[in-house]
Motif scaffolding. Structure first.
Motif, PDB file in Angstrom:
ATOM      1  N   PRO A  20      30.549  83.231  62.368  1.00  0.00           N
ATOM      2  CA  PRO A  20      30.470  81.894  62.958  1.00  0.00           C
ATOM      3  C   PRO A  20      31.847  81.237  62.960  1.00  0.00           C
ATOM      4  O   PRO A  20      32.634  81.428  62.029  1.00  0.00           O
ATOM      5  N   GLU A  21      32.094  80.475  63.990  1.00  0.00           N
ATOM      6  CA  GLU A  21      33.397  79.856  64.206  1.00  0.00           C
ATOM      7  C   GLU A  21      33.989  79.241  62.934  1.00  0.00           C
ATOM      8  O   GLU A  21      35.146  79.478  62.590  1.00  0.00           O
ATOM      9  N   ASN A  22      33.176  78.478  62.221  1.00  0.00           N
ATOM     10  CA  ASN A  22      33.716  77.734  61.070  1.00  0.00           C
ATOM     11  C   ASN A  22      34.001  78.633  59.869  1.00  0.00           C
ATOM     12  O   ASN A  22      34.599  78.197  58.897  1.00  0.00           O
ATOM     13  N   LEU A  23      33.549  79.882  59.933  1.00  0.00           N
ATOM     14  CA  LEU A  23      33.771  80.763  58.774  1.00  0.00           C
ATOM     15  C   LEU A  23      34.839  81.826  59.037  1.00  0.00           C
ATOM     16  O   LEU A  23      35.133  82.651  58.185  1.00  0.00           O
ATOM     17  N   ILE A  24      35.439  81.764  60.225  1.00  0.00           N
ATOM     18  CA  ILE A  24      36.427  82.788  60.576  1.00  0.00           C
ATOM     19  C   ILE A  24      37.582  82.804  59.569  1.00  0.00           C
ATOM     20  O   ILE A  24      38.148  81.766  59.239  1.00  0.00           O
ATOM     21  N   GLY A  25      37.883  83.966  59.105  1.00  0.00           N
ATOM     22  CA  GLY A  25      39.004  84.119  58.184  1.00  0.00           C
ATOM     23  C   GLY A  25      38.684  83.779  56.738  1.00  0.00           C
ATOM     24  O   GLY A  25      39.487  84.033  55.843  1.00  0.00           O
ATOM     25  N   LYS A  26      37.496  83.223  56.500  1.00  0.00           N
ATOM     26  CA  LYS A  26      37.192  82.764  55.136  1.00  0.00           C
ATOM     27  C   LYS A  26      37.004  83.926  54.167  1.00  0.00           C
ATOM     28  O   LYS A  26      37.462  83.888  53.028  1.00  0.00           O
ATOM     29  N   PHE A  27      36.311  84.965  54.642  1.00  0.00           N
ATOM     30  CA  PHE A  27      36.081  86.099  53.752  1.00  0.00           C
ATOM     31  C   PHE A  27      37.417  86.670  53.281  1.00  0.00           C
ATOM     32  O   PHE A  27      37.623  86.920  52.099  1.00  0.00           O
ATOM     33  N   ASP A  28      38.327  86.827  54.234  1.00  0.00           N
ATOM     34  CA  ASP A  28      39.657  87.327  53.899  1.00  0.00           C
ATOM     35  C   ASP A  28      40.362  86.431  52.902  1.00  0.00           C
ATOM     36  O   ASP A  28      40.961  86.898  51.934  1.00  0.00           O
ATOM     37  N   ASP A  29      40.302  85.143  53.199  1.00  0.00           N
ATOM     38  CA  ASP A  29      40.937  84.170  52.320  1.00  0.00           C
ATOM     39  C   ASP A  29      40.437  84.316  50.893  1.00  0.00           C
ATOM     40  O   ASP A  29      41.220  84.397  49.945  1.00  0.00           O
ATOM     41  N   ILE A  30      39.106  84.336  50.776  1.00  0.00           N
ATOM     42  CA  ILE A  30      38.519  84.449  49.440  1.00  0.00           C
ATOM     43  C   ILE A  30      38.925  85.777  48.812  1.00  0.00           C
ATOM     44  O   ILE A  30      39.322  85.839  47.644  1.00  0.00           O
ATOM     45  N   ALA A  31      38.869  86.832  49.614  1.00  0.00           N
ATOM     46  CA  ALA A  31      39.181  88.164  49.091  1.00  0.00           C
ATOM     47  C   ALA A  31      40.587  88.227  48.523  1.00  0.00           C
ATOM     48  O   ALA A  31      40.808  88.716  47.417  1.00  0.00           O
ATOM     49  N   LYS A  32      41.551  87.697  49.287  1.00  0.00           N
ATOM     50  CA  LYS A  32      42.947  87.805  48.864  1.00  0.00           C
ATOM     51  C   LYS A  32      43.257  86.822  47.744  1.00  0.00           C
ATOM     52  O   LYS A  32      43.947  87.165  46.777  1.00  0.00           O
ATOM     53  N   THR A  33      42.782  85.582  47.901  1.00  0.00           N
ATOM     54  CA  THR A  33      43.121  84.574  46.900  1.00  0.00           C
ATOM     55  C   THR A  33      42.518  84.927  45.546  1.00  0.00           C
ATOM     56  O   THR A  33      43.159  84.805  44.509  1.00  0.00           O
ATOM     57  N   SER A  34      41.270  85.378  45.566  1.00  0.00           N
ATOM     58  CA  SER A  34      40.625  85.728  44.296  1.00  0.00           C
ATOM     59  C   SER A  34      41.131  87.070  43.777  1.00  0.00           C
ATOM     60  O   SER A  34      40.893  87.426  42.629  1.00  0.00           O
ATOM     61  N   GLU A  35      41.798  87.809  44.649  1.00  0.00           N
ATOM     62  CA  GLU A  35      42.252  89.169  44.351  1.00  0.00           C
ATOM     63  C   GLU A  35      41.096  90.112  44.065  1.00  0.00           C
ATOM     64  O   GLU A  35      41.285  91.189  43.524  1.00  0.00           O
ATOM     65  N   VAL A  36      39.887  89.706  44.426  1.00  0.00           N
ATOM     66  CA  VAL A  36      38.758  90.643  44.329  1.00  0.00           C
ATOM     67  C   VAL A  36      38.929  91.702  45.418  1.00  0.00           C
ATOM     68  O   VAL A  36      38.713  92.889  45.194  1.00  0.00           O
ATOM     69  N   ASP A  37      39.325  91.259  46.584  1.00  0.00           N
ATOM     70  CA  ASP A  37      39.747  92.143  47.660  1.00  0.00           C
ATOM     71  C   ASP A  37      38.872  93.389  47.834  1.00  0.00           C
ATOM     72  O   ASP A  37      39.335  94.498  47.569  1.00  0.00           O
ATOM     73  N   PRO A  38      37.639  93.210  48.306  1.00  0.00           N
ATOM     74  CA  PRO A  38      36.720  94.357  48.386  1.00  0.00           C
ATOM     75  C   PRO A  38      37.285  95.535  49.176  1.00  0.00           C
ATOM     76  O   PRO A  38      36.949  96.675  48.902  1.00  0.00           O
ATOM     77  N   TRP A  39      38.133  95.251  50.160  1.00  0.00           N
ATOM     78  CA  TRP A  39      38.693  96.349  50.952  1.00  0.00           C
ATOM     79  C   TRP A  39      40.051  96.799  50.431  1.00  0.00           C
ATOM     80  O   TRP A  39      40.715  97.628  51.042  1.00  0.00           O
ATOM     81  N   GLY A  40      40.460  96.241  49.317  1.00  0.00           N
ATOM     82  CA  GLY A  40      41.819  96.509  48.856  1.00  0.00           C
ATOM     83  C   GLY A  40      41.942  97.790  48.055  1.00  0.00           C
ATOM     84  O   GLY A  40      40.950  98.350  47.594  1.00  0.00           O
ATOM     85  N   ASP A  41      43.172  98.236  47.887  1.00  0.00           N
ATOM     86  CA  ASP A  41      43.402  99.379  47.012  1.00  0.00           C
ATOM     87  C   ASP A  41      44.558  99.117  46.063  1.00  0.00           C
ATOM     88  O   ASP A  41      45.279 100.027  45.679  1.00  0.00           O
ATOM     89  N   ALA A  42      44.715  97.837  45.676  1.00  0.00           N
ATOM     90  CA  ALA A  42      45.695  97.538  44.627  1.00  0.00           C
ATOM     91  C   ALA A  42      45.216  98.190  43.334  1.00  0.00           C
ATOM     92  O   ALA A  42      44.018  98.385  43.145  1.00  0.00           O
ATOM     93  N   SER A  43      46.154  98.511  42.469  1.00  0.00           N
ATOM     94  CA  SER A  43      45.781  99.274  41.280  1.00  0.00           C
ATOM     95  C   SER A  43      44.862  98.482  40.356  1.00  0.00           C
ATOM     96  O   SER A  43      44.191  99.050  39.511  1.00  0.00           O
ATOM     97  N   THR A  44      44.831  97.161  40.523  1.00  0.00           N
ATOM     98  CA  THR A  44      43.986  96.342  39.656  1.00  0.00           C
ATOM     99  C   THR A  44      42.617  96.081  40.285  1.00  0.00           C
ATOM    100  O   THR A  44      41.818  95.342  39.728  1.00  0.00           O
ATOM    101  N   ASN A  45      42.365  96.665  41.452  1.00  0.00           N
ATOM    102  CA  ASN A  45      41.120  96.389  42.161  1.00  0.00           C
ATOM    103  C   ASN A  45      39.891  96.794  41.340  1.00  0.00           C
ATOM    104  O   ASN A  45      39.923  97.772  40.617  1.00  0.00           O
ATOM    105  N   PHE A  46      38.791  96.022  41.523  1.00  0.00           N
ATOM    106  CA  PHE A  46      37.585  96.295  40.725  1.00  0.00           C
ATOM    107  C   PHE A  46      37.053  97.714  40.918  1.00  0.00           C
ATOM    108  O   PHE A  46      36.497  98.304  40.003  1.00  0.00           O
TER     109      PHE A  46
END
Lengths: 471, 296, 309
Positions: A408-434
C-alpha cells in the motif's frame, strides 16, 4: 516489500555464481502459473500478445544512435559471449546504437559506490539496496505504471508517483532443490506435506543412503538467505510481508508463524549433525553441484534459478539431469502448499545518460524481446509468457504459485526501513544476522532454548523499530 | 664493503675450549636448525598440498588423502586455469601498474626522504608527522570517501587510480629510505654543497646512488604488495579488460568458480611469477640491506 | 630577507649561504610538492569527509543526508554489540606479539653462523608474497574437516589422523576459528617482520661484534646490548603496525569466514554497517572511533618507549 525478493534473487545472481542456462520453455498455462495472481493481473490481462509486441512501441524509433554502456552482474555471460550475441538482436532493430558491456563480480557493492557520481553507465541492473523513493534521483521513467503494468510483472516496487523506473529481466520461484533418486532410494514415496515430515524424510535419507541428507552450503554466506525466500510462501498470503506484518503488527517469530515455520525447520536441521555435512565452514558452492547431481547430497534450500545449474552440472559429470527435482517448502496451510514467484534483477536507464533514448530502448528490448529470461530458464517478466519447464513439478503437487501483493502506498519502503534500522534485516547476510546466529547456535548444540532467545531478541528489536517508524 | 654478504654473523661467545661447552654449543646448533626446519615445514605443508592437489583429476582430488601423490599428472588443470583465468592479460596489466607505481614511489619516496631527513624545516617536520598520522587511518573504512574523490577526477576505471594510491599513500617506503639516510653520513653531501653543487645534483649524483640498496628493498616490498593487492584493483578497475593477476584469479575462482584442483592450479600459476622474481632479487635485497648499513 | 641583506654585504661566504638558502627552499618545495598533494587529496580530504559524514545520517548512495550531530557517536558508544567485536582483536593482538617475538627470535638465529640461512630466510618470507585470496583458499582446505562424501579431510586433519587423532572442525567451532585465523595471519606476515629485523640486525657494524667478542660478551649480552638497541626503531614501528593491525583486522577473517562463527572484527562490522545496513554516517562514526583508539594506543606506546630510554 518485494524488494526483498529481488534482493534474494539478485544476491544470488550477483554474488553468486549462477551461470547457466535455464532451459526455458514452457509448459504453458498451468494452474500454478502466475497468470492468476493478485498483483499481476491487477490491470487486466491483455497479455497474450505481450511476448511479440514487446518492442512495438520503440521499434519504429530506429533513428537512435550513439554508444551506451551496460553495467551488469553476469560476468559469466560476458565471458561466454552471450551478451555480445544478444547485441546482434538489438542492433537488428537499432543498427546505429553501439552497446558496450561491463560486468562486475561484486556488482551490488560496486554499483553502489559508482552511483556516488553521475557516471554509472547508461543502463544498469537496478541496485537492490536503493530505496524505492530514491529511484527517480538516478533513473529515467519508462512510462506510467498504469500503462506498463498490464505487460510486466513486479513493477510495484519500482514505481514512484505512478512512474516506472525499472523493468524486470526475469524471475524465480521459491522452494527446495532435491535429488529425486536419493529421495527414492531412501524409501520416500511421497513428497512431504509438513515441515515435520520434511525432517523425517531427511532422517530416512540418513538411515537408508550414503548421501548427506541436507547440505547447508554454509560457507558461501548468501546460501542461508535462501531460507528467507521461503517465508512468504510459507505464509500462503501474498500480502504477508508487504502489509500484514506492518499493519497487524504481528511478531515475526511466534509459534507457527511463517518465520517460525521456516527458521524453526532450519534450526532443527542445522542442530542435528547427522542431517547435514560435517564442516559447514568449509563448504564449496561449485563442488556441491556435481555432488548433488551424483546423489552425494540429498537436499538444499535454493531458488528455482539454481535448477538449471545443477542440471548442467549433472550433464557434465555424466549423471542424469532428470534426477534434479524441485519442491515447494512443505508448510501446508489448510492442506495447501504455496510458493512465491519474484523478480531477479530489474533493469534501469541512467537519467544522466547522454543517449537516454537509446538506453531506454535497450532496456525495453532486453526485458521483452531479448529472450534473456527464457535462455536462463527464469520466469519471464512478461505477463502471459509461458512458465519455464524447470517448475513443471509444481503442477504435480498442485502448488499455488503466487506473486506478492503490492505494498500500500503509505507503507512503501517501510519494511526496508525497519529491516535496516533495527538491523534485523531478514534478507541480509551481515555476520551478525539472526539467521547466522541461529545457525551457529544450532551447530554449537545450544538447543531450542537459544533459538527462542534469538527469536525474542529479533522480535523486540523489530517491534521497537517498527513502532518507532510506523508510530 | 660488498664482502659481508648474507653470511655475515655476530656469533660470538664461549670459545668452546671445554668439552661441556662444546656439547652445549653442539646442542645449541642442533636446536637452531630444528627450529628453522620446523618453521619452514609449517610454511611448506599448506603449499605442498596445493601443488599436489593441482595435479590431480577431479575424482582423485575429492577422494584421495591430501598428501597422496597424484596417480597421473593432470597438467590440463593448468591449461584450464591459464586460459579461462586470463592470466596473460592479468600479468600484462599488473606489470604496467607495477612499473609505473614503482618508478613513482622511488622518485617521490627518495625525494621526500632526502628532504625530510637532511633539511630540518618546519614544514618537513609537519609533513613527517602527517605521514605518520596517515598510517593510522583505517584505510578500508575510508574507501567510500576516497572513491568519491577518485571519481571526481574521472579516474575510476583507469589504471591511474590504483597507481596514484600506490604512489601517494606509501609511508613504509619513505620510512625505509629515511632509515637508510640516517646511516649515510652527511659529510659527503655537505662537502658537495660546499663545493657549489646544488641540491638537485646532490640528490641525483650522491643520494640516489647511495640509496640503491634501499631501493631494492622497497622495490621488493612494493612489487609484492601491488601484485597481491586485491581490494584496490577490484574497487577501482572492475572491468575485465583491466584485470590484474589477483582480480582475474578471484573472478575465475570466485563466482563461476572452477573445481578445487583447477583453483589450486590457478594459485600455483599466480605464485610462480612472484617466486621467480623473489628468487632472482633475493640476494640483492639481503646484500643491499647489509651494504647500506655498513657505510662509514 | 636577512639573508638577502647579508648578500649585499658582499661577503662571499654569506653570498653562498644566501643562495643555498633559496636553493634549499626550492628543493624542499619541489621535492615535497607531489607527495604532499597526493597525501592531502587522497588521504586527508577523504578523512575530513569521513569525519563530516559521521555527523550525518546518510546511505551509501549519498542521498537522504540529514545532519544528526553526535547521534551516531552516541549509538556507537551505547550499543554493546559494536564493541563486542573488539574482543576478537585480542586474539590478533596476542597473535601479533607472538609474531613479533617469533620473528625476532628467528631473525637472531638466522643472523648467527648458520648454513643455508638465505634458504631459510627465503622460505619464511615466501608466504608474504602470496595473494590473500589464494591464502584464504589454501587455508580453507588446510583446516577442512572432510565428510567422506563430498570431500576428504584437509591438511591439518590429515596430519592429526596420521598421529591417530580425531579430526576437528577447526573453522566451524567458536573460539577455535579465531585461533586458526590468527595462525593464518602469522603464517602470512611473519616473513615481513623477519626481513625487517634481519636488515636491522645486520646494519650493525661487524666491528662492534668483534669488539664485543674481544670483551668476552655472551650471546645474550650481545643481543641485549648490541642487537636490541640497534633495532629498537624497527621494533617500535612494527609494534605500532601490529597494534594497528590487530585492532583493524579485516582481510583474512573477511575472506575466510566472512566474520561468521564469532570471528567478526570491528572493521568487518564497520563495512557491514555501511554497505549491508546502509548506515554510512554511523559507519563513518565507527571508523572515526577506530582511528581515535589507534591514535591513543600509538601515543601510549610511544610514551612507554620514551620512558624506557
Amino acid at each position: 516489500m518485494n524488494t526483498k525478493f529481488k534482493k534474494a534473487a539478485a544476491m544470488i545472481a550477483a554474488l553468486a555464481m549462477t551461470g547457466t542456462v535455464f532451459t526455458a520453455c514452457s509448459s504453458g498455462n498451468d494452474d500454478g502459473a502466475a497468470s492468476d495472481d493478485t498483483t499481476a493481473s491487477a490491470a487486466g490481462d491483455t497479455t497474450s500478445a505481450a511476448a511479440d509486441d514487446g518492442a512495438g512501441d520503440t521499434g519504429s524509433a530506429s533513428g537512435l544512435s550513439g554508444t551506451i554502456k551496460v553495467l551488469h552482474h553476469r560476468t559469466d555471460r560476458d565471458q561466454d559471449g552471450t551478451m555480445t550475441k544478444l547485441t546482434e538482436g538489438f542492433n537488428a532493430i537499432y543498427p546505429d546504437v553501439k552497446v558496450e558491456y561491463q560486468s562486475f563480480t561484486n556488482y551490488a557493492d560496486d554499483i553502489a559506490t559508482m552511483m556516488q557520481s553521475d557516471s554509472y553507465g547508461d543502463v544498469v541492473m537496478t541496485p537492490q539496496a536503493l530505496k524505492q523513493s530514491d529511484l527517480p534521483n538516478f533513473f529515467a521513467s519508462f512510462g506510467s505504471y498504469d500503462e506498463l503494468s498490464p505487460k510486466y510483472y513486479w513493477l510495484e516496487n519500482y514505481s514512484v508517483d505512478g512512474q516506472v523506473y525499472a523493468l524486470p529481466t526475469g524471475g524465480t520461484a521459491s522452494g527446495i532443490l532435491y535429488n529425486k533418486k536419493v529421495w527414492a532410494d531412501a524409501g520416500i514415496t511421497e513428497l512431504p506435506k509438513t515441515t515435520a515430515e520434511f525432517i523425517e524424510c531427511l532422517g530416512k535419507i540418513r538411515d537408508n543412503t550414503e548421501a548427506i541428507p541436507y547440505y547447508t552450503n554454509y560457507n558461501a554466506g548468501w546460501t542461508i538467505v535462501q531460507w528467507q525466500s521461503l517465508v512468504v510462501g510459507a505464509s500462503g498470503d501474498p500480502s504477508y510481508i508487504n502489509q500484514r506484518l506492518l499493519t497487524d503488527k504481528e511478531d515475526l517469530f511466534s509459534a507457527g508463524s511463517p518465520y517460525d515455520a521456516v527458521y524453526g525447520t532450519m534450526f532443527d536441521i542445522y542442530a542435528d549433525p547427522t542431517l547435514h555435512e560435517e564442516d559447514p565452514m568449509t563448504t564449496d558452492w561449485e563442488g556441491c553441484k556435481p555432488a548433488m547431481a551424483q546423489g552425494k547430497i540429498g537436499t538444499m534450500v535454493m531458488g528455482s534459478w539454481a535448477i538449471s545449474q545443477f542440471q548442467e552440472a549433472a550433464t557434465q559429470v555424466g549423471a542424469d539431469p532428470a534426477d534434479i527435482g524441485y519442491m515447494p517448502f512443505p508448510n501446508s496451510i489448510d492442506g495447501k502448499i504455496y510458493s512465491v514467484s519474484s523478480n531477479d534483477y530489474m533493469m534501469s536507464a541512467n537519467k544522466n545518460s547522454a543517449n537516454l533514448d537509446a538506453a531506454k530502448a535497450y532496456v525495453e528490448w532486453f526485458c521483452s524481446d531479448s529472450g534473456f529470461a527464457q535462455n536462463e530458464g527464469e520466469i519471464s517478466g512478461l505477463k502471459g509468457a509461458p512458465m519455464p519447464e524447470t517448475l513443471s513439478s509444481f503442477d504435480e503437487l498442485g502448488v499455488e504459485l503466487f506473486v506478492e501483493a503490492p505494498t500500500p502506498e503509505n507503507l512503501i519502503g517501510k519494511f526496508d526501513d525497519i529491516a535496516k534500522t533495527s538491523e534485523v534485516d531478514p534478507w541480509g547476510d551481515a555476520s551478525t544476522n539472526f539467521k547466522f546466529r541461529m545457525a551457529e547456535a544450532a551447530f554449537d548444540g545450544k538447543g531450542r532454548e537459544e533459538y527462542d532467545n534469538i527469536c525474542a531478541d529479533v522480535n523486540s528489536r523489530w517491534n521497537a523499530t517498527r513502532d518507532e517508524i510506523l508510530g | 664493503m660488498d664482502g659481508f654478504g648474507a653470511n655475515f654473523s655476530y656469533d660470538v661467545g664461549d670459545d668452546g675450549s671445554s668439552k661441556g661447552a662444546r656439547f652445549k654449543r653442539g646442542l645449541f646448533t642442533f636446536l637452531k636448525y630444528a627450529v628453522l626446519v620446523i618453521a619452514c615445514l609449517i610454511v611448506f605443508v599448506p603449499l605442498i598440498v596445493v601443488f599436489l592437489g593441482s595435479l590431480k583429476n577431479n575424482t582423485e582430488f575429492l577422494s584421495s588423502n591430501v598428501f597422496a601423490l597424484p596417480t597421473a599428472f593432470e597438467w590440463s588443470n593448468y591449461k584450464t586455469a591459464f586460459i579461462d583465468g586470463k592470466v596473460l592479460l592479468g600479468l600484462k596489466n599488473t606489470a604496467i601498474i607495477i612499473l609505473i607505481s614503482c618508478t613513482g614511489t622511488i622518485i617521490t619516496g627518495t625525494m621526500t626522504a632526502y628532504v625530510l631527513q637532511r633539511f630540518k624545516t618546519l614544514f618537513g617536520k609537519v609533513l613527517k608527522a602527517a605521514f605518520l598520522l596517515a598510517t593510522l587511518f583505517p584505510a578500508i573504512s575510508m574507501q567510500v570517501t576516497v572513491y568519491r574523490i577518485m571519481n571526481g577526477f574521472h579516474l575510476v576505471g583507469t589504471m591511474a587510480a590504483p597507481i596514484i594510491l600506490y604512489v601517494g599513500t606509501d609511508i613504509i617506503s619513505i620510512y625505509i629510505f629515511m632509515q637508510f639516510l640516517d646511516n649515510i653520513s652527511t659529510s659527503l653531501d655537505e662537502s658537495a654543497i660546499m663545493d657549489g653543487a646544488n641540491y638537485f645534483t646532490v640528490y641525483f649524483r650522491i643520494i640516489l646512488p647511495l640509496l640503491k640498496p634501499a631501493i631494492a628493498t622497497v622495490l621488493i616490498i612494493k612489487v609484492i604488495g601491488i601484485y597481491n593487492d586485491f581490494y584496490t584493483p577490484q574497487l577501482y578497475m572492475p572491468s575485465d579488460e583491466l584485470s590484474v593477476v589477483s582480480t582475474s584469479l578471484y573472478r575465475f575462482m570466485g563466482p563461476y568458480g572452477a573445481k578445487w584442483e583447477i583453483i589450486f592450479a590457478g594459485i600455483v600459476i599466480c605464485i610462480i611469477p612472484t617466486l621467480v622474481i623473489f628468487i632472482s632479487l633475493q640476494k640483492q635485497i639481503y646484500a643491499g640491506l647489509v651494504n647500506g648499513s655498513v657505510k662509514e | 630577507m636577512a639573508k638577502k641583506l647579508s648578500m649585499s654585504n658582499g661577503i662571499e661566504q654569506n653570498n653562498k649561504l644566501g643562495r643555498s638558502y633559496w636553493n634549499k627552499m626550492l628543493t624542499v618545495f619541489l621535492f615535497l610538492l607531489i607527495p604532499t598533494v597526493l597525501l592531502v587529496i587522497f588521504t586527508y580530504i577523504p578523512a575530513a569527509n569521513m569525519i563530516g559524514y559521521s555527523f550525518e545520517e546518510r546511505d551509501q548512495f549519498g542521498v537522504n543526508v540529514t545532519f544528526v550531530g553526535l547521534k551516531n557517536y552516541k549509538t556507537v558508544f551505547t550499543t554493546p554489540e559494536y564493541f563486542a567485536a573488539f574482543k576478537n582483536s585480542l586474539y590478533y593482538l596476542a597473535g601479533s606479539f607472538i609474531q613479533l617475538a617469533l620473528a625476532l627470535f628467528l631473525a637472531t638465529i638466522l643472523c648467527s653462523k648458520i648454513r643455508f640461512s638465505n634458504f631459510f630466510k627465503g622460505v619464511l618470507f615466501f608466504p608474504y608474497m602470496i595473494n590473500t585470496v589464494a591464502v584464504a583458499l589454501i587455508f580453507r582446505r588446510f583446516f577442512q574437516k572432510g565428510d567422506g562424501v563430498t570431500n576428504t579431510d584437509g591438511t591439518l586433519n590429515s596430519i592429526i589422523a596420521l598421529f591417530g587423532g580425531e579430526p576437528i572442525k577447526f573453522l566451524s567451532t567458536e573460539g577455535l576459528v579465531n585461533i586458526c585465523l590468527v595462525f593464518v595471519s602469522i603464517w602470512r606476515y611473519i616473513g615481513f617482520d623477519l626481513v625487517m629485523f634481519i636488515g636491522a640486525i645486520q646494519s650493525v657494524s661487524p666491528d662492534i661484534y668483534e669488539a664485543a667478542e674481544l670483551d668476552g660478551a655472551n650471546r645474550f649480552q650481545v643481543f641485549k646490548y648490541i642487537i636490541a638497541p640497534s633495532i629498537r626503531p624497527i621494533i617500535l614501528l612494527q609494534m605500532i603496525l601490529a597494534v594497528k593491525g590487530a585492532i583493524s583486522v579485516y582481510e583474512i577473517p573477511f575472506i575466510i569466514t566472512g566474520g561468521r562463527i564469532g570471528s567478526s572484527t570491528f572493521v568487518i562490522q564497520t563495512t557491514e554497517t555501511a554497505f549491508k545496513f546502509q548506515k554510512v554516517g554511523l559507519a563513518s562514526a565507527m571508523a572515526v572511533v577506530l582511528f581515535l583508539i589507534i591514535v591513543v594506543v600509538t601515543i601510549i606506546q610511544k610514551l612507554v618507549f620514551k620512558e624506557e630510554k
